[in-house]
Design a protein around this motif. Structure first.
Motif, PDB file in Angstrom:
ATOM      1  N   ASP A 180       0.827  -1.215   0.000  1.00  0.00           N
ATOM      2  CA  ASP A 180       0.000   0.000   0.000  1.00  0.00           C
ATOM      3  C   ASP A 180       0.854   1.255   0.000  1.00  0.00           C
ATOM      4  N   LEU A 181       1.952   1.238   0.794  1.00  0.00           N
ATOM      5  CA  LEU A 181       2.849   2.398   0.829  1.00  0.00           C
ATOM      6  C   LEU A 181       3.541   2.619  -0.509  1.00  0.00           C
ATOM      7  N   GLU A 182       3.959   1.531  -1.160  1.00  0.00           N
ATOM      8  CA  GLU A 182       4.598   1.658  -2.478  1.00  0.00           C
ATOM      9  C   GLU A 182       3.625   2.207  -3.507  1.00  0.00           C
ATOM     10  N   ASP A 183       2.363   1.745  -3.462  1.00  0.00           N
ATOM     11  CA  ASP A 183       1.351   2.256  -4.394  1.00  0.00           C
ATOM     12  C   ASP A 183       1.091   3.743  -4.157  1.00  0.00           C
ATOM     13  N   HIS A 196       1.793   6.735  -6.803  1.00  0.00           N
ATOM     14  CA  HIS A 196       0.708   7.650  -7.167  1.00  0.00           C
ATOM     15  C   HIS A 196       1.121   9.098  -6.944  1.00  0.00           C
ATOM     16  N   ARG A 197       1.822   9.348  -5.816  1.00  0.00           N
ATOM     17  CA  ARG A 197       2.261  10.705  -5.510  1.00  0.00           C
ATOM     18  C   ARG A 197       3.291  11.199  -6.526  1.00  0.00           C
ATOM     19  N   GLU A 198       4.239  10.327  -6.905  1.00  0.00           N
ATOM     20  CA  GLU A 198       5.238  10.702  -7.900  1.00  0.00           C
ATOM     21  C   GLU A 198       4.586  11.024  -9.238  1.00  0.00           C
ATOM     22  N   GLN A 199       3.557  10.249  -9.602  1.00  0.00           N
ATOM     23  CA  GLN A 199       2.854  10.505 -10.865  1.00  0.00           C
ATOM     24  C   GLN A 199       2.131  11.846 -10.817  1.00  0.00           C
ATOM     25  N   GLU A 200       1.535  12.178  -9.641  1.00  0.00           N
ATOM     26  CA  GLU A 200       0.868  13.471  -9.500  1.00  0.00           C
ATOM     27  C   GLU A 200       1.848  14.620  -9.655  1.00  0.00           C
TER      28      GLU A 200
END
Length: 332
Positions: A229-232, A236-240
């Motif tokens: 969950d932390l990796e996902d 997601h944050r890096e993509q944002e």
């Protein structure tokens, strides 16, 4: 005046090999980063001691991605990681370019490393070549001399230990995690013996083993799920962040000149942020529109809002003039 007689550069040779290693990694390859260390003044010279690096990313395309917002984030990370050291410049690794300076390199240095003592270090890992570039009379010039020195034998051993320190920490962390998750061996392997008169009876521990193994598996599965969950969330944050950087780049790429009517409360910094995405072009807008007092604008007047390329050129010219003034004040 900044020159070879005024600035002296020192960097351990082992750090050069570290730069090459960062660029040769198959995963997480980083060919652009920050040089950190300390500087000292001796007589009429500045001694620059490069003691460490912070890899940031790939050199290719860094001119487009190194925005003001990202630069603030990099500085924050540097302060946390190297609280007692200064930013002495930056490094870039290219293959097959003989460590020669390109136009993109000049832009990076002029925009983010304009202090007189900050240097540029370019490397060619194919030719095993390294070149430093320094400020001289407001221009970037190649520094003659490699600026490298060898550590003493005992110091080299310390560097090697430091290089592997993070892997030792990882191994210790994993071992500790296994230790706390794995039930105590003796609690599940020791047979309890009960005595009834002269007869010794062995208590069956199969159910305890089964319970212990089930509990252990459940804890490991829960831990794996948490890590996933932390990796996902991180991905997601890096993509944002990447999406925001692209939007910011697109929104600030002004390709046509505009005429703007001044509204109540407008400032040059606000207009710079509105049309270019950041406030650093406020002074350049004032120069283009011949505004001496940047704090007040006349409501209803008209301003020229130039293209991205034009405002950048004026901005660079202003920075050059300021650098020249710095050198004069320093007695250069």
């Amino acid at each position: 005046m900044i020159g070879e007689g005024y600035i002296k550069i020192f960097m351990p040779e082992s750090l050069k090999h570290s730069l090459f290693r960062q660029n040769k990694r198959i995963i997480g390859r980083k060919s652009f980063g920050i040089l950190v260390g300390r500087r000292e003044r001796h007589d009429q010279s500045i001694f620059v001691y490069i003691e460490d690096i912070m890899p940031v990313g790939k050199l290719e395309g860094v001119r487009d991605t190194l925005t003001d917002i990202r630069w603030i984030d990099i500085k924050t990370r540097l302060i946390k990681r190297f609280p007692n050291q200064q930013i002495l410049g930056w490094y870039g690794v290219r293959t097959g370019w003989n460590a020669m300076m390109m136009e993109e390199d000049q832009f990076i240095h002029q925009s983010f490393f304009a202090d007189p003592f900050q240097v540029m270090c370019l490397l060619d890992d194919k030719a095993d070549d390294l070149s430093f570039y320094i400020w001289e009379a407001g221009r970037l010039r190649r520094y003659n001399g490699c600026g490298l020195y060898s550590k003493a034998k005992g110091q080299q051993k310390d560097i090697k230990h430091t290089y592997y320190a993070k892997w030792i920490i990882v191994l210790i962390s994993v071992a500790s995690l296994v230790y706390f998750l794995y039930p105590k061996y003796m609690d599940f392997k020791t047979n309890r013996i009960s005595y009834n008169g002269n007869e010794t009876q062995k208590i069956d521990t199969d159910k305890e083993k089964e319970y212990g193994e089930t509990k252990e598996n459940d804890e490991i599965l829960a831990l794996k799920k948490t890590i996933g969950d932390l990796e996902d969330a991180l991905e997601h944050r890096e993509q944002e962040i990447k999406t925001m950087e692209v939007k910011l780049q697109d929104s600030t790429n002004l390709k046509e000149e505009k005429i703007y009517k001044v509204q109540a409360g407008d400032t040059l910094s606000d207009l710079s942020r509105k049309f270019y995405g950041h406030s650093r072009y406020g002074e350049a807008l004032g120069k283009i529109n011949r505004i001496a007092d940047h704090k007040t604008l006349q409501v209803g007047s008209y301003l020229i809002i130039p293209t991205q390329g034009t405002i950048e050129k004026v901005h660079v010219e202003i920075k050059k003039d300021k650098n020249k003034e710095k050198y004069k004040n320093m007695g250069g």
